[in-house]
Design an enzyme around this catalytic site. Structure first.
Site, short mmCIF file in Angstrom:
data_model
loop_
_atom_site.label_atom_id
_atom_site.label_comp_id
_atom_site.label_asym_id
_atom_site.label_seq_id
_atom_site.Cartn_x
_atom_site.Cartn_y
_atom_site.Cartn_z
N GLU A 182 0.82 -1.21 0.00
CA GLU A 182 0.00 0.00 0.00
C GLU A 182 0.86 1.25 0.00
O GLU A 182 0.48 2.29 -0.57
CB GLU A 182 -0.96 -0.01 1.19
CG GLU A 182 -2.00 -1.12 1.16
CD GLU A 182 -2.84 -1.11 -0.11
OE1 GLU A 182 -3.04 -0.02 -0.70
OE2 GLU A 182 -3.29 -2.20 -0.51
N HIS A 202 1.61 2.38 -3.45
CA HIS A 202 0.58 3.27 -3.99
C HIS A 202 0.77 4.69 -3.46
O HIS A 202 0.61 5.67 -4.20
CB HIS A 202 -0.81 2.78 -3.56
CG HIS A 202 -1.30 1.56 -4.28
ND1 HIS A 202 -1.40 1.49 -5.65
CD2 HIS A 202 -1.74 0.37 -3.80
CE1 HIS A 202 -1.89 0.31 -5.99
NE2 HIS A 202 -2.10 -0.39 -4.90
N HIS A 254 3.41 6.51 -5.30
CA HIS A 254 2.90 6.91 -6.61
C HIS A 254 2.11 8.21 -6.47
O HIS A 254 2.26 9.14 -7.28
CB HIS A 254 2.02 5.78 -7.15
CG HIS A 254 1.78 5.84 -8.62
ND1 HIS A 254 0.95 4.97 -9.29
CD2 HIS A 254 2.25 6.68 -9.58
CE1 HIS A 254 0.94 5.24 -10.57
NE2 HIS A 254 1.71 6.29 -10.77
#
Length: 685
Positions: free
Chosen positions: A473, A476, A479
């Site tokens: 996670e 992410h 990102h």
């Protein structure tokens, strides 16, 4: 209450970094704020659509990107809460809001005047001299509006709008039912002996759960979103394991008010009908047409290619587990609730490895600071400082300021680690605010997990799977933090669905990277590092149980494809959910009762209330790129700042502002090869 002075959602936040003013925001603020935000956005769209000026990039595309700022801010603030702290009041607002959001989205996306202006700019694209993100904005906006139905006649648009509103209500209902049934089915145990095999921390978490429900002296084990519960690998009582697995698999199919069978089949029917209106044979065709896969056929080909060797590997693993049972004189055939427990027995026998005994080396705070954050610092130069002065949406959510190597502010990272009844299952990342040069905003990203919270004063010890989830996670989150774009359209993780899992999967590689592992995997009592021989055994045993892991995932992906490959005629008559699943799994050869699908339809939130409909395949699709990228890092020196900069600049930093496969070729120098994935999952035989 629409006065900006009284409603904190209607004015810029007074908190640093534009963090929403959650302490002053109450449930009754949300709907009035949405109403005002809808009106403001409609006025902005009307000004663009009704303009008498010749359509240009600036007065149409850029103006569109500037619009809707208030609505975006209110929506992200609310949906962060509705997923992580969905009280009854918040759920009621969510239900009221769903059709309003769908109607507003359609009013913008299907506006014929707006579409005509976008189409006019798109028609002269090659003459405008636009490059890079500007050109891609025109291409993507035109493509997305066309795909959403903006080119349809008014009759079809009316039908489409009605379908979208119905679907928005149904998907919200699915999520509400699942949360309620998951809470109701939390398993109550009367005696600690029934939970033999759990750690002291796990027992204290179960006792705390019971106390929170007024069941002092008992133990309550809450359910995870996926089928198999982590405790199944530890519980020595077969009856307790069966009780836990039965509860998990019965969610949404008990014939009570939370039953999701009629809800999901109606979702499938309406999605098929919508696909036909939009000119596609099925919802899967509609979804994949605008993903990197391109078509359901390409997805099906990959899934079938992987399913045959995965199923065979699972059968071999099953035979090894049955040998253990028979040798112990068990006198029973391996069942789904036995798999995890006997897998650990085989690991112990074959590799002299007990993964369930590793928790003392995975204390949550150390994993976060000396593992997850340390890897990001070593690779990208960024640093993390906790900001207890900045309040999040829930007391358990922690806020960290993230800075670049030069000390400049990058964004905020919020971690919400623990499970609670008001939080939906699973783990996820979302953005409260995304970076955009056009709007001058910096990112605020959130990671949610569902780790059982031990009693006060007890350390939080993670399983290896939970460590993996946290690293995943956080990929992410990186990102979302690193994407550096001009337009909100491309901000953060706004990329194709079958690409979005790629950065998160890559970040998992640092879990066992030697200097990172040595930093965070230290015994809670002795501070001794995880022994080198244990690390070697973990690596040696990585391929074991990959048949099961791959099969359960592929089974869920295939169920998703099966539902969403149906056309309107297929959904005209009533569909029995259990029979449909059984037929679909038999079709791909993944109908092994001992290897249940990772998600059964009635609790498959990813596809019936999340954003993964016809797209759950994206994890394995992205893993092709992930495995190829891990190979690149190993070939080029691993955890270095130079490698981090290249990965950040050419992939993570691009956000959605470039075709993802083009960005990957820019990073890697070629297209991804599938061989590293096949080797990783033991599918080369």
């Amino acid at each position: 209450m629409t006065d900006a002075a009284a409603n904190p959602l209607l004015s810029p936040s007074p908190l640093p970094f534009d963090l929403p003013d959650y302490p002053r925001t109450r449930p009754e603020h949300y709907l009035p704020a949405f109403e005002q935000a809808f009106a403001a956005h409609r006025a902005e769209i009307e000004a663009i659509a009704a303009s008498t000026e010749e359509p240009t990039f600036e007065n149409t595309l850029v103006a569109l990107e500037r619009s809707g700022e208030l609505l975006g801010r209110v929506a992200r603030t609310f949906y962060t809460v509705s997923s992580a702290d969905a009280t009854a009041e918040i759920q009621e607002i969510d239900e009221q809001l769903a059709p309003l959001m769908a109607a507003h989205h359609d009013a913008v996306t299907l506006d014929a005047r707006l579409y005509a202006r976008v189409a006019a700019v798109h028609a002269q694209l090659n003459d405008l001299g636009l490059t890079g993100e500007d050109r891609y904005l025109v291409e993507r906006t035109h493509r997305e509006m066309t795909n959403a139905g903006a080119g349809l006649d008014e009759v079809d648009k009316t039908v489409l709008t009605e379908l979208n509103q119905q679907l928005s209500v149904l998907t919200t209902t699915f999520e509400k039912n699942l949360l309620a049934d998951t809470n109701e089915l939390a398993v109550v145990f009367d005696d600690a002996a029934e939970l033999d095999g759990l750690t002291d921390g796990e027992l204290s978490a179960a006792a705390r759960n019971a106390a929170d429900r007024g069941l002092d002296g008992k133990f309550v084990v809450t359910l995870t979103l996926f089928t198999g519960h982590p405790y199944l690998s530890s519980l020595t009582s077969r009856a307790s394991r069966e009780k836990l697995m039965t509860a998990s698999r019965s969610r949404g199919r008990r014939g009570n008010e939370n039953d999701n069978r009629a809800v999901l089949t109606e979702i499938v029917r309406l999605r098929a009908e919508r696909a036909r209106v939009l000119g596609y044979d099925s919802h899967a065709a509609y979804v994949t047409a605008d993903e990197t896969a391109g078509s359901p056929e390409a997805v099906h080909a990959l899934l079938r290619r992987l399913a045959v060797p995965a199923a065979e590997n699972a059968r071999q693993e099953q035979a090894a587990l049955q040998e253990i049972i028979d040798r112990d004189g068990g006198g029973f055939d391996l069942a789904a609730h036995d798999w995890a427990f006997y897998t650990e027995r085989v690991r112990a026998a074959r590799y002299d490895l007990d993964r369930t005994a590793l928790r003392p080396w995975f204390e949550a705070e150390r994993v976060l600071v000396d593992g997850v954050f340390r890897a990001a610092t070593d690779l990208y130069g960024i640093t993390f400082t906790e900001r207890p002065d900045l309040p999040a949406y829930h007391p358990e959510a922690r806020v960290f300021e993230v800075r670049n190597e030069d000390g400049s502010h990058l964004g905020l990272y919020i971690l919400d680690l623990y499970t609670r009844d008001s939080k939906r299952g699973g783990a996820w990342m979302n953005s409260i605010l995304s970076q955009s040069a056009l709007r001058g905003t910096a990112p605020i990203v959130v990671n949610n997990l569902n780790v059982p919270q031990p009693a006060p004063g007890s350390p939080t010890l993670l399983t290896l799977d939970e460590v993996t989830t946290l690293f995943h996670e956080f990929g992410h989150a990186l990102h979302g933090l690193f994407a550096t774009v001009t337009y909100p359209h491309f901000a953060g993780t706004a990329v194709f669905r079958d690409f979005v899992e790629f950065p998160s999967q890559v970040n998992e590689m640092w879990i066992f990277w030697p200097e990172i592992l040595a930093s965070y995997a230290r015994h809670i009592d002795t501070d001794e590092p995880l022994p080198a021989e244990v690390v070697a055994k973990l690596r040696e045993s990585e391929a074991f149980n990959q048949g099961f892991a791959t099969s359960e995932y592929l089974a869920a992906s295939w169920i998703d494809q099966a539902w969403h490959s149906l056309d309107v005629e297929d959904t005209a008559s009533e569909i029995d959910v259990d029979s449909f699943e059984a037929t679909a799994l038999a079709d791909i050869g993944l109908d092994n009762p001992a290897v249940p699908t990772r998600y059964s339809s009635t609790y498959f939130a990813h596809v019936f209330s999340g954003g993964y409909s016809a797209g759950y395949y994206s994890y394995i699709w992205s893993e092709v790129l992930d495995a190829d990228t891990v190979e690149w890092f190993r070939e080029n020196g691993g955890l270095t700042r130079a490698n981090g900069d290249r990965f950040r600049d050419r992939l993570l930093g691009v956000g959605g502002a470039k075709d993802p496969l083009e960005a990957y070729r820019d990073f890697r120098g070629r297209d991804a090869r599938i061989e590293p994935l096949l080797e990783r999952r033991g599918l080369t035989g």
